[in-house]
Design a protein around this motif. Structure first.
Motif, mmCIF file in Angstrom:
data_model
loop_
_atom_site.group_PDB
_atom_site.id
_atom_site.type_symbol
_atom_site.label_atom_id
_atom_site.label_comp_id
_atom_site.label_asym_id
_atom_site.label_seq_id
_atom_site.Cartn_x
_atom_site.Cartn_y
_atom_site.Cartn_z
ATOM 1 N N UNK A 1 -10.248 -3.958 -6.444
ATOM 2 C CA UNK A 1 -9.650 -5.353 -6.160
ATOM 3 C C UNK A 1 -8.680 -5.261 -4.930
ATOM 4 N N UNK A 2 -8.561 -3.758 -4.219
ATOM 5 C CA UNK A 2 -7.384 -3.470 -3.286
ATOM 6 C C UNK A 2 -8.053 -3.414 -2.199
ATOM 7 N N UNK A 3 -7.354 -3.561 -1.101
ATOM 8 C CA UNK A 3 -7.619 -3.363 0.196
ATOM 9 C C UNK A 3 -7.071 -1.946 1.035
ATOM 10 N N UNK A 4 -7.673 -1.168 1.195
ATOM 11 C CA UNK A 4 -7.179 0.023 1.813
ATOM 12 C C UNK A 4 -7.073 0.323 3.339
ATOM 13 N N UNK A 5 -6.016 0.584 3.831
ATOM 14 C CA UNK A 5 -5.004 1.385 3.281
ATOM 15 C C UNK A 5 -4.146 0.478 2.416
ATOM 16 N N UNK A 6 -3.902 0.813 1.283
ATOM 17 C CA UNK A 6 -2.947 -0.156 0.237
ATOM 18 C C UNK A 6 -1.354 0.117 0.341
ATOM 19 N N UNK A 7 -0.993 -0.707 0.837
ATOM 20 C CA UNK A 7 0.636 -0.514 0.727
ATOM 21 C C UNK A 7 1.436 -1.532 -0.127
ATOM 22 N N UNK B 1 -12.811 6.928 -16.794
ATOM 23 C CA UNK B 1 -11.896 5.963 -16.031
ATOM 24 C C UNK B 1 -10.468 5.439 -16.692
ATOM 25 N N UNK B 2 -9.408 5.754 -15.995
ATOM 26 C CA UNK B 2 -8.383 5.372 -16.822
ATOM 27 C C UNK B 2 -8.016 4.127 -17.033
ATOM 28 N N UNK C 1 -1.102 -7.483 -6.364
ATOM 29 C CA UNK C 1 0.113 -8.165 -5.410
ATOM 30 C C UNK C 1 0.048 -9.586 -5.566
ATOM 31 N N UNK D 1 -3.078 3.021 -11.598
ATOM 32 C CA UNK D 1 -3.174 1.672 -10.936
ATOM 33 C C UNK D 1 -4.449 1.530 -10.102
ATOM 34 N N UNK E 1 3.292 -4.934 -0.397
ATOM 35 C CA UNK E 1 2.989 -5.955 -1.509
ATOM 36 C C UNK E 1 3.517 -5.383 -2.745
ATOM 37 N N UNK F 1 -6.535 3.899 -9.006
ATOM 38 C CA UNK F 1 -7.998 4.256 -9.519
ATOM 39 C C UNK F 1 -8.794 3.021 -10.330
ATOM 40 N N UNK F 2 -7.854 2.451 -11.205
ATOM 41 C CA UNK F 2 -8.373 1.454 -12.293
ATOM 42 C C UNK F 2 -8.794 0.235 -11.432
ATOM 43 N N UNK F 3 -7.996 -0.125 -10.346
ATOM 44 C CA UNK F 3 -8.249 -1.475 -9.850
ATOM 45 C C UNK F 3 -8.688 -1.430 -8.259
ATOM 46 N N UNK G 1 -9.406 -9.345 4.752
ATOM 47 C CA UNK G 1 -9.112 -9.196 3.148
ATOM 48 C C UNK G 1 -7.581 -9.616 2.981
ATOM 49 N N UNK H 1 -10.295 -5.213 6.800
ATOM 50 C CA UNK H 1 -8.846 -5.043 6.248
ATOM 51 C C UNK H 1 -7.961 -6.316 6.693
ATOM 52 N N UNK I 1 -1.881 -4.953 -15.711
ATOM 53 C CA UNK I 1 -1.485 -4.577 -14.377
ATOM 54 C C UNK I 1 -1.395 -5.789 -13.646
ATOM 55 N N UNK J 1 0.474 -11.811 2.732
ATOM 56 C CA UNK J 1 1.653 -11.099 2.685
ATOM 57 C C UNK J 1 2.353 -10.715 3.902
ATOM 58 N N UNK K 1 -4.416 5.723 1.123
ATOM 59 C CA UNK K 1 -5.612 5.540 1.656
ATOM 60 C C UNK K 1 -5.694 5.427 2.983
#
Lengths: 459, 459
Positions: B117-123, A4-5, A16, B110, B39, B112-114, A410, A407, A13, A362, B153
């Motif tokens: 915590x992210x909503x995909x598609x992530x813009x 894992x990176x 948003x 970023x 974002x 992969x690591x997070x 979230x 989505x 990091x 956002x 994504x």
């Protein structure tokens, strides 16, 4: 790479929401700085190594991140030092550059290097990251932002007063108005040292006093004795700096005790003038604290430290320096500045829920994607909404409704707009207001007006 | 230090006016990105060295700035490598960290690591500096900003269309509307390679084609022959990519020539869908250019490059990548993005005088300093003006009038306000409007209103 990176220890990091909140702090501060006529500058992250070394003390030098020279760097390394594994010596042979350790030394370098392009007094602010190879711990990072505001080329005490006003305005604007500004003057400390026979030990005295927050006056006394300072002088000096009274009384008492100490009297006079120039709403946040020393050697006059009722240790600090540019060959450039602790301010605002809730969302509007024909129509409608200043997205894939709604949840959109084939035929949209749960059927031609009525024009 | 201080070759200081102009570019771009729901994120300047190595090719690896480990770094170096002066090998033994080389690889890391915590598609958009140990030359720096906007994504072609709209909007907002967007698709190039017998040489073919801007089609032919590609195939492939026609014709012709080439047909279909999703005002800026290849290996679909009539080479570029996060262990994350060339955009805007003139004047008002009593009154008046949103300064020293006026001229204030002892007695100010040369005597109690009438409330 199967692992894992990760990122280097002590670095971060910013997701948003965190980025937006950090940006809010910086933009708020910038807004205040600009009202007072301060201008932004930027300096490179990489400085020449010899610009930085020797400026932060021996301990500081060890914490500077050096950048390895590219190419055959070993060619330039001294063989004896390599054989002796003298890492410290070899480091300077294989690194010509280093990462900025603070914004103060680069600022001094900048002023000297660009002096012919600047108008003095030069009022600048600078918001950039710095790097320190410190042991990471809670609230201490190896890469962090500093936010500095300084005026250089004027020794007027109006500058000190103006900076205190800026400090007050910035924290007011952030909703952190409940601050205490502690003020001292290195000349007064010097006067006390000379009047009590500690004149030859001024540096050691300030280093010890600087710790009084953590170890108390008794701890400071022990440390001074341990450093070999004469006990009688230590007692007298600590009697002076432990005095508590309102500013006028304190300065009058000091003036009486430091008769004949020219520098001390000058410090008292500077303090009086600074306080006099403050408007009442700032003046009432300022108190004199003679135990405030700030270890940094370059301070020569006022020293400033700012605490908050919910975070008494420093969230901002600074002072007057008479000869910072001297190290780069430019004499007689007195300056004064303060530095805002962005990370501590962030943590404090988070703890007190002070960030505007609007920073979280956002976008205002999302269009659900029902397929190619519908989504192309939505792209057009989104464009028209953006032209009115609303942020709008079209979900890019005709994914399952559940996935699209997840989505939308979230991300926290205010409006979810559904235009399926039926709606498209009728030239209507189903608009769901997520803040109320209300659903409305709106003619496509009325969509902009509908959103305007709900959100207003300035959103 | 007696030498004049300097900064490392290929790095820059930014003076206030330059900083403000750069900020204007970034703020303008941000404003557009946010309207489309993108974002901000930030990643650390320092990444683990192994996050970066192997991602930019052998040449790129050499240009990564490595950070020397602190402490006794030589302890960890291999003695045989040290003795052999194998700088390349030793570098990785004494450096665990390196400076970011671009924003793309850190973004993949970023995501992969997070990912949780992210909503995909992530813009996301990201505006941060990067560092490259390149040979500095005009317009090429060792420390420079990138301004990237990506969605990851989702493989929907609406994303490509949206990014082209963003490109169009950003340049319109900057006053650089006269752009040409060149579009190609790596799948089409792959189809051409396979149809002409160059399938095994696709990588070499794109590297050669990528140079066609500089060396022309004849140069590309020579290079391909030199690299050992079969001459018959080279001729056919170059016939394909040299074709010029309107988009519909070109795609129809290509579709006919690439019968049976599944990937090529897919590329043609992607291109058609992307173009179809564009609103007319963006569509008319886009043309297909089959000679566009972009050397970066990670592109798998659309490739985009933007030129301006006054600066035909690239000011913005990007494309679709299907597996960027795969290198960090996360499969099936297709993304597409563009990167704005901030330095080139800056130079172009400067050349065309496109920056708002208001960026030059940091402050609206300066009060001349006639001494302590007068200046304290001016501090109060300046505070009241700031409360109305005007930027105001008090010259900090009671210096000679000539010196103060010189400062006022250099900084470009709109109003210079003079309140000497006479004026103070009469409770009036002399206000000089520097834009007209008019001088007015204004009651102190009317000062805010006077400025408001001249500047308006939104200044």
């Amino acid at each position: 790479m199967a692992n894992k990176p990760s990122i280097p220890k002590g670095t971060r990091d910013f997701l948003p929401e965190q980025s937006l909140k950090r940006q809010f702090i910086f933009d708020t501060a910038k807004g205040v700085f600009q009202l007072y006529g301060y201008q932004p500058i930027e300096t490179p992250a990489m400085e020449n190594l010899d610009t930085l070394t020797g400026k932060y003390g021996e301990e500081g030098d060890k914490l500077i991140y050096k950048i390895l020279n590219n190419g055959d760097f070993l060619e330039k390394a001294n063989q004896d030092d390599l054989d002796a594994k003298a890492s410290n010596k070899v480091a300077t042979q294989i690194s010509d550059r280093a990462l900025r350790y603070d914004l103060t030394v680069p600022f001094a370098r900048f002023v000297v290097q660009n002096q012919n392009e600047l108008s003095f007094p030069f009022k600048r602010y600078q918001i950039q990251p710095v790097w320190r190879a410190d042991r990471p711990q809670r609230g201490r990072y190896r890469e962090f932002y500093q936010c500095d505001v300084d005026v250089i080329g004027s020794d007027s005490l109006l500058n000190e007063a103006e900076l205190l006003c800026i400090v007050s305005d910035v924290f007011d604007a952030l909703g952190l108005g409940d601050i205490q500004i502690r003020l001292n003057n290195r000349k007064i400390l010097s006067g006390i040292a000379h009047a009590t026979g500690l004149g030859d030990h001024f540096g050691e005295m300030t280093i010890a006093i600087d710790k009084s927050d953590k170890i108390g006056v008794d701890g400071v006394r022990e440390e001074m004795i341990k450093r070999g300072l004469p006990a009688a002088g230590v007692k007298k000096a600590l009697d002076h700096i432990s005095r508590k009274a309102d500013a006028d009384t304190l300065l009058r008492m000091l003036s009486g005790s430091l008769t004949g100490e020219l520098e001390g009297q000058k410090g008292i006079d500077e303090m009086r003038k600074t306080l006099k120039a403050l408007p009442p709403h700032v003046r009432k946040k300022v108190s004199i604290d003679l135990t405030l020393a700030r270890g940094l050697n370059y301070y020569t006059g006022a020293i400033i430290e700012v605490g908050h009722s919910k975070f008494p240790s420093s969230i901002c600090g600074g002072g007057r320096y008479d000869d910072l540019t001297g190290i780069f060959g430019l004499k007689n450039m007195s300056g004064v500045g303060v530095s805002f602790g962005a990370d501590r301010i962030y943590d404090l605002m988070e703890e007190l829920s002070l960030f505007p809730t609007t920073l979280k969302a956002a976008s205002d509007i999302i269009f659900i994607n029902f397929g190619e024909t519908e989504s192309l129509e939505c792209m057009q409608l989104a464009m028209e909404l953006r032209a009115e200043g609303y942020s709008a997205e079209v979900y890019p894939d005709a994914a399952k409704m559940q996935k699209q709604m997840k989505y939308a949840d979230a991300r926290g959109f205010r409006f979810v707009i559904l235009i399926g084939s039926e709606e498209l035929k009728e030239e209507r949209a189903n608009v769901k207001d997520m803040s109320t749960g209300d659903q409305s059927s709106v003619l496509l031609s009325d969509l902009n007006k509908f959103i305007f009525d709900k959100l207003g024009s300035d959103d």
